[in-house]
Structures are given as C-alpha cells and as structure tokens.
Design an enzyme around this catalytic site. Structure first.
Site, short mmCIF file in Angstrom:
data_model
loop_
_atom_site.label_atom_id
_atom_site.label_comp_id
_atom_site.label_asym_id
_atom_site.label_seq_id
_atom_site.Cartn_x
_atom_site.Cartn_y
_atom_site.Cartn_z
N TRP A 121 6.25 0.91 1.55
CA TRP A 121 4.86 1.41 1.54
C TRP A 121 4.76 2.77 2.19
O TRP A 121 4.03 3.64 1.72
CB TRP A 121 3.91 0.39 2.16
CG TRP A 121 3.80 -0.84 1.30
CD1 TRP A 121 4.21 -2.10 1.63
CD2 TRP A 121 3.30 -0.91 -0.05
NE1 TRP A 121 3.99 -2.94 0.57
CE2 TRP A 121 3.43 -2.25 -0.46
CE3 TRP A 121 2.77 0.01 -0.94
CZ2 TRP A 121 3.04 -2.70 -1.73
CZ3 TRP A 121 2.37 -0.41 -2.20
CH2 TRP A 121 2.51 -1.75 -2.58
N ASP B 33 -1.93 2.46 7.80
CA ASP B 33 -2.09 1.55 6.66
C ASP B 33 -1.91 0.14 7.20
O ASP B 33 -0.79 -0.32 7.40
CB ASP B 33 -1.04 1.88 5.59
CG ASP B 33 -1.03 0.87 4.44
OD1 ASP B 33 -1.85 -0.07 4.46
OD2 ASP B 33 -0.21 1.04 3.52
N LYS C 200 -4.73 -9.19 1.20
CA LYS C 200 -3.72 -9.87 2.00
C LYS C 200 -4.37 -10.77 3.06
O LYS C 200 -4.17 -11.96 3.05
CB LYS C 200 -2.79 -8.85 2.66
CG LYS C 200 -1.66 -8.43 1.74
CD LYS C 200 -1.71 -7.03 1.27
CE LYS C 200 -0.69 -6.77 0.18
NZ LYS C 200 -0.43 -5.35 0.01
C1 LIG Z 1 -0.09 -4.29 -0.56
C2 LIG Z 1 0.05 -3.05 0.22
C3 LIG Z 1 -0.33 -1.80 -0.31
C4 LIG Z 1 -0.86 -1.63 -1.70
O1 LIG Z 1 -2.11 -2.18 -1.79
P1 LIG Z 1 -2.97 -2.09 -3.14
O2 LIG Z 1 -4.29 -2.60 -2.66
O3 LIG Z 1 -2.30 -2.96 -4.15
O4 LIG Z 1 -3.02 -0.68 -3.57
C5 LIG Z 1 -0.19 -0.69 0.50
N1 LIG Z 1 0.29 -0.78 1.75
C6 LIG Z 1 0.68 -1.97 2.28
C7 LIG Z 1 1.21 -2.01 3.68
C8 LIG Z 1 0.57 -3.13 1.53
O5 LIG Z 1 0.93 -4.29 2.06
#
Ligand SMILES: *Cc1c(COP(=O)(O)O)cnc(C)c1O
Length: 360
Positions: free
Chosen positions: A102, A172, A196
C-alpha cells in the site's frame, strides 16, 4: 445456516448486532415509512443520521475541533492522489515511508504531482518490518510525511507515532483505524476506506486539520478538493448515505463496548492467541518482525506450501473462510478486525493445532 468466521482482509466481517439492527430498520427506519437508502440526503432524518455518525466518531477518536471529518467515496486509493493534490501547497516534494504494497501504491501516485522522497524502505527484507525512525531521512522542507501504520497485506504495524516536527504527518489507516486509541492531534491528515474496520465498502473517511485545506494544485477537480467537502458538510454531492448509516451503527456499538481502549484490550488478546500459537509451532511460521506484528492482519506460512489448499479446506470444514494469504506473501492471512469475536480466533488456533498434529 449459522454465521461463519470470515477472516477476509476487506470487505470484512461486520458485527452481527449491527447487521441485525440494520435488518430490523431496513424497510421502515424509526417509523418514518422508508429505508435509509431511500431518504433524501438533504432531509432532516438523514442529516441527523450523518451528524450523529460524525459526532460519535469524534467522541470515539477524540478528534479535536480544529479537524474536519469528511465522508467521501473513491476508496483509500483515491486518497493516494487527493493527498498530494491538496497537501503539496506549493512545495516541491513530500516524504514517504515505504513499508509494503500500500505504501508503494501511495508513492507511485504521489509522483504524478511532485517529487517523492522515500525516507526509508523495508523492501530489502520483503517488507517484513518497519524501519526505525532514526534511520529515516526526513526533509524539513517536505510538504508532509506519509506512512502506512498498518500494511494490510504484509501484516506489518507501527505502534509508535513518527515525530515529524512542523511537517504534517499523513497516515493511511485503512486497516488499523478504530482498533486502538490514537492521538489525532499528532497528525495532519488521516484517511481510511470503511470496508475493513468501519462499515460497508463505498465510504472513505478523511480527518484533516483545518489549516491544510484550501491550497490545491492547479487543475484539481472540484470533487477532489477537500475544501469542497469541508464547506458543505460532505454534502456537496450525494454522500454514500447507507454506508454512513451503517458506519454510524458501528460507532455506537464501539461506544457501548467501552470505546477504543476496550477494543485494544480485546484486539491484543485475540492477536496474542494467534501469535502464541505460531511461536509454539515448528510447522507454522510468522514472517513479520516481532515489534511490528499487526493486531489486525496476521500472515503466516505452513512449513510445506503444498499443504496450503488442504489447510484452507480443513478451515472451511470448521466454518472458517477467507484465510488465503496475499500472493506477494504466500501462505495464509487471518484478518481479525474488531468484528471478529475471540471465539473465531480460538476456533482457528484449535484447528491449526490439530492440523499440525496430523501433518507436522
Ligand atoms: C485496502 C487498503 C487500501 C485500498 O483501499 P480501497 O478502499 O480499496 O481503495 C489502501 N490502503 C490500505 C492500508 C488498505 O488496507
């Protein structure tokens, strides 16, 4: 059929009590004669739902009044672009920590808007750890410092908050949000996709300090400008209303369970159960450095990868699904967000011990 234990990394399991409440309210919300899905986002019922969701999130996380909470769409992946578009603010470069898949995606996108300085990387060891802050090459003139406190794929979590002086810290938090308390005032901006640990896919939340808003790069589309959403209480256009409603139910449930400190206690107990099993085993292995073992996403490998499929089958037979690891790591991955009850982890470790006895 009874509910299964769903170890998916995302979209992930939701708390059963939230699903049941949503079911009860689905057709006729609080006697208003319609579903939340059918409400005008400018009607008083829906406006109250969204305002309450925001208030509950602010209370749960202790978000200071000098921060905006934005309910957006486009996933965390859109934030990989929106962060540089909004936060470069005329500066030449931004600092990024590279700890996995990521981080890499965030870095790649930011390069479209400015210079990216990778302050440190753990690529040398297949992203199995996080570089200590004293190895980071921070630039005091950077527009911001971006990092991924929990790499969902690698299962690498950073439990300390980087010190970046006057340079805004951007995180993030897609897979660690609401798993434990954090000090929001240490951050310039926090973003996360909801699917998540918050609610359904389709909702992305940004928490951003007021002074960082309103200085976008030239050509930034209206919808990608934080100011647009900050000035309009996330109602410049139609927000993802139903996802926000479900997220609001999750926030209420977390409050009723004692908030994020209580969640951290439970999450630590769940993770420990699994890591203890991995450590006691000569058959299963954790690829992640001890100090960086994620509380939410736990990858592990079998001694013999040829047994992976059989392991997944045996898990399914005991009501456990979505344990297959990401292809970049291999093996298994158990995602155990807030909604995974400890019983799910207990069932998993029992099954692992039996499997090891049979095949070890
Ligand atoms: C799942 C995830 C993403 C991507 O998320 P989307 O909502 O599918 O764009 C980005 N960063 C992390 C750390 C993730 O776990």
């Amino acid at each position: 059929m009874e509910r299964i234990f769903n170890f998916s990394a995302g979209p992930a399991a939701l708390p059963r009590e939230v699903l049941e409440l949503a079911r009860d309210e689905l057709v006729n919300w609080h006697g208003c004669g319609m579903s939340v899905m059918e409400m005008s986002h400018r009607g008083k019922e829906y406006m109250a739902i969204q305002a309450e969701a925001e208030a509950d999130l602010r209370e749960l996380m202790g978000i200071p009044a000098s921060y905006k909470v934005l309910f957006l769409q486009g996933g965390a992946s859109s934030q990989f672009a929106m962060v540089p578009m909004n936060l470069l603010r005329g500066k030449a470069s931004a600092d990024y920590l590279n700890t996995g898949e990521w981080s890499k995606k965030a870095i790649k996108e930011a390069k479209k808007y400015g210079q990216v300085n990778v302050v440190a990387s753990s690529e040398d060891k297949n992203f199995s750890y996080a570089p200590a802050q004293n190895t980071w090459k921070l630039d005091p003139d950077a527009a911001y410092v971006h990092y991924t406190p929990n790499e969902t794929i690698g299962g690498v979590e950073i439990f300390w908050t980087p010190e970046t002086g006057n340079v805004p810290l951007v995180a993030d938090m897609s897979s660690t949000i609401l798993s434990r308390p954090i000090d929001v005032s240490k951050f310039g901006l926090i973003y996360f996709g909801a699917q998540k640990n918050v609610g359904p896919a389709g909702l992305t939340i940004v928490i951003v300090r007021d002074d960082l808003i309103g200085q976008t790069v030239k050509g930034t589309p209206t919808m990608f400008d934080y100011q647009t959403h900050a000035e309009n209480d996330s109602m410049y256009n139609t927000p993802p209303t139903y996802a926000i409603y479900i997220a609001g139910l999750v926030f209420k449930m977390l409050k009723s369970r004692g908030g994020l400190a209580a969640m951290e206690k439970i999450n630590r107990a769940k993770a420990q159960l699994l890591y203890d099993t991995l450590d006691a085993s000569t058959f299963f292995n954790s690829p992640v450095a001890r100090d960086n073992r994620s509380l939410m996403n736990i990858p592990f490998t079998l001694k013999d990868a040829a047994l992976d499929d059989e392991f997944l089958k045996a898990a399914k037979a005991r009501g456990m699904v979505q344990l297959k690891g990401h292809r970049s790591v291999g093996g298994m991955r158990a995602s155990i967000y807030n909604a995974m009850p400890i019983e799910g982890v207990q069932t998993l470790v029992e099954m692992m011990k039996d499997f090891e006895k049979q095949h070890g």
